[in-house]
Design a protein around this motif. Structure first.
Motif, PDB file in Angstrom:
ATOM      1  N   UNK A  31       0.804  -1.228   0.000  1.00  0.00           N
ATOM      2  CA  UNK A  31       0.000   0.000   0.000  1.00  0.00           C
ATOM      3  C   UNK A  31       0.832   1.271   0.000  1.00  0.00           C
ATOM      4  N   UNK A  32       2.063   1.228   0.507  1.00  0.00           N
ATOM      5  CA  UNK A  32       2.898   2.434   0.492  1.00  0.00           C
ATOM      6  C   UNK A  32       3.214   2.887  -0.930  1.00  0.00           C
ATOM      7  N   UNK A  33       3.153   1.967  -1.884  1.00  0.00           N
ATOM      8  CA  UNK A  33       3.474   2.324  -3.268  1.00  0.00           C
ATOM      9  C   UNK A  33       2.356   3.097  -3.952  1.00  0.00           C
ATOM     10  N   UNK A  34       1.165   3.113  -3.384  1.00  0.00           N
ATOM     11  CA  UNK A  34       0.072   3.828  -4.041  1.00  0.00           C
ATOM     12  C   UNK A  34      -0.313   5.110  -3.319  1.00  0.00           C
ATOM     13  N   UNK A  35       0.410   5.456  -2.280  1.00  0.00           N
ATOM     14  CA  UNK A  35       0.109   6.689  -1.556  1.00  0.00           C
ATOM     15  C   UNK A  35       0.436   7.909  -2.422  1.00  0.00           C
ATOM     16  N   UNK A  36      -0.449   8.906  -2.430  1.00  0.00           N
ATOM     17  CA  UNK A  36      -0.217  10.086  -3.260  1.00  0.00           C
ATOM     18  C   UNK A  36       0.810  11.050  -2.674  1.00  0.00           C
ATOM     19  N   UNK A  37       1.205  10.852  -1.413  1.00  0.00           N
ATOM     20  CA  UNK A  37       2.193  11.728  -0.775  1.00  0.00           C
ATOM     21  C   UNK A  37       3.344  10.873  -0.257  1.00  0.00           C
ATOM     22  N   UNK A  38       4.556  11.405  -0.366  1.00  0.00           N
ATOM     23  CA  UNK A  38       5.694  10.678   0.194  1.00  0.00           C
ATOM     24  C   UNK A  38       5.775  10.920   1.703  1.00  0.00           C
ATOM     25  N   UNK A  39       6.820  10.418   2.343  1.00  0.00           N
ATOM     26  CA  UNK A  39       6.915  10.541   3.805  1.00  0.00           C
ATOM     27  C   UNK A  39       7.059  11.983   4.274  1.00  0.00           C
ATOM     28  N   UNK A  40       7.433  12.907   3.369  1.00  0.00           N
ATOM     29  CA  UNK A  40       7.546  14.329   3.700  1.00  0.00           C
ATOM     30  C   UNK A  40       6.313  15.112   3.249  1.00  0.00           C
ATOM     31  N   UNK A  41       5.233  14.384   2.912  1.00  0.00           N
ATOM     32  CA  UNK A  41       3.981  14.974   2.427  1.00  0.00           C
ATOM     33  C   UNK A  41       4.143  15.740   1.118  1.00  0.00           C
ATOM     34  N   UNK A  42       5.078  15.335   0.323  1.00  0.00           N
ATOM     35  CA  UNK A  42       5.259  15.909  -1.008  1.00  0.00           C
ATOM     36  C   UNK A  42       4.464  15.052  -1.995  1.00  0.00           C
ATOM     37  N   UNK A  43       3.658  15.692  -2.863  1.00  0.00           N
ATOM     38  CA  UNK A  43       2.894  14.903  -3.834  1.00  0.00           C
ATOM     39  C   UNK A  43       3.815  14.053  -4.717  1.00  0.00           C
ATOM     40  N   UNK A  44       3.388  12.851  -4.977  1.00  0.00           N
ATOM     41  CA  UNK A  44       4.157  11.934  -5.818  1.00  0.00           C
ATOM     42  C   UNK A  44       3.188  11.127  -6.670  1.00  0.00           C
ATOM     43  N   UNK A  45       3.698  10.592  -7.746  1.00  0.00           N
ATOM     44  CA  UNK A  45       2.893   9.718  -8.599  1.00  0.00           C
ATOM     45  C   UNK A  45       2.928   8.311  -8.012  1.00  0.00           C
ATOM     46  N   UNK A  46       1.782   7.726  -7.719  1.00  0.00           N
ATOM     47  CA  UNK A  46       1.772   6.361  -7.197  1.00  0.00           C
ATOM     48  C   UNK A  46       2.468   5.397  -8.162  1.00  0.00           C
ATOM     49  N   UNK A  47       3.165   4.428  -7.602  1.00  0.00           N
ATOM     50  CA  UNK A  47       4.040   3.576  -8.403  1.00  0.00           C
ATOM     51  C   UNK A  47       3.327   2.624  -9.351  1.00  0.00           C
ATOM     52  N   UNK A  48       2.102   2.263  -9.089  1.00  0.00           N
ATOM     53  CA  UNK A  48       1.420   1.294  -9.950  1.00  0.00           C
ATOM     54  C   UNK A  48       0.765   1.924 -11.172  1.00  0.00           C
ATOM     55  N   UNK A  49       0.758   3.252 -11.251  1.00  0.00           N
ATOM     56  CA  UNK A  49       0.044   3.926 -12.336  1.00  0.00           C
ATOM     57  C   UNK A  49       0.730   3.744 -13.684  1.00  0.00           C
ATOM     58  N   UNK A  50      -0.035   3.280 -14.670  1.00  0.00           N
ATOM     59  CA  UNK A  50       0.367   3.265 -16.081  1.00  0.00           C
ATOM     60  C   UNK A  50       1.772   2.746 -16.333  1.00  0.00           C
ATOM     61  N   UNK A  51       2.136   1.654 -15.749  1.00  0.00           N
ATOM     62  CA  UNK A  51       3.474   1.104 -15.946  1.00  0.00           C
ATOM     63  C   UNK A  51       3.364  -0.364 -16.304  1.00  0.00           C
ATOM     64  N   UNK A  52       4.305  -0.839 -17.108  1.00  0.00           N
ATOM     65  CA  UNK A  52       4.369  -2.272 -17.395  1.00  0.00           C
ATOM     66  C   UNK A  52       5.330  -2.958 -16.448  1.00  0.00           C
ATOM     67  N   UNK A  53       6.049  -2.167 -15.632  1.00  0.00           N
ATOM     68  CA  UNK A  53       6.978  -2.728 -14.663  1.00  0.00           C
ATOM     69  C   UNK A  53       8.314  -3.087 -15.289  1.00  0.00           C
ATOM     70  N   UNK A  54       9.248  -3.434 -14.427  1.00  0.00           N
ATOM     71  CA  UNK A  54      10.572  -3.857 -14.885  1.00  0.00           C
ATOM     72  C   UNK A  54      11.004  -5.068 -14.080  1.00  0.00           C
TER      73      UNK A  54
END
Length: 191
Positions: A66-89
């Protein structure tokens, strides 16, 4: 003198036999068509079942990370959730830190998406999947054209696309215009 009577018709005429064969052949053709339609529907149903299991697979993976889909990082800075629109590596990690090799939730998400997309490609003909945010989830025809809006207020959506062979296509209700692209969309919900 003997009385000869005309013998009664004992048997069928050729015309009666031909009519019976014609009726029987139409019945057998109808049964063959029904059998073909049933086989085609079973193929599509099996593919939809597989797609449903694949949606459940990525849902379970996201719920474990669940930490990968949070919209804010640990410093409350907006971030793009990791599961969005990716095929992965394929980053060769096998679990989150500290017990696994993955350094952070983003690495786990990349590996999850890589494995999930490989499963889709191996399980469904022409299969592709995307996890995104979308207010209109019933659009898109492929990963490259998933038509996700990715707004922070949109619900999480999981879309899987695959191709149905033309000979297995029994209806024109599929998406994509050609009648060959199938789509399964599920809501993950939440933020």
């Amino acid at each position: 003198m003997k009385n000869f009577e005309k013998p009664l018709n004992a048997g069928f005429t050729l015309l009666e036999v031909l009519v019976a064969v014609l009726v029987l052949s139409f019945g057998l053709l109808g049964i063959a068509g029904l059998l073909l339609s049933t086989m085609q529907n079973n193929t599509i149903a099996a593919q939809r079942t597989t797609a449903t299991f694949l949606v459940q697979d990525i849902t379970d993976r996201i719920n474990q990370n669940l930490n990968a889909i949070k919209p804010l990082d640990k410093n409350n800075v907006p971030r793009t959730p990791d599961y969005l629109n990716s095929v992965g590596t394929n980053n060769n990690c096998y679990g989150p830190a500290p017990t696994g090799q993955c350094a952070n939730p983003s690495a786990v998400a990349e590996k999850d998406l890589y494995i999930w997309n490989a499963l889709i490609k191996n399980s469904l003909p022409g299969g592709e999947g995307v996890v995104c945010r979308d207010l209109t989830p019933d659009d898109g025809t492929r990963f490259s054209d998933a038509q996700c809006d990715n707004l922070p207020t949109s619900p999480w959506v999981i879309k899987i696309f695959w191709t149905v062979r033309a000979e297995d296509q029994v209806s024109t209700t599929t998406t994509g215009g050609t009648g060959k692209i199938q789509r399964l969309t599920m809501f993950k919900g939440g933020t």
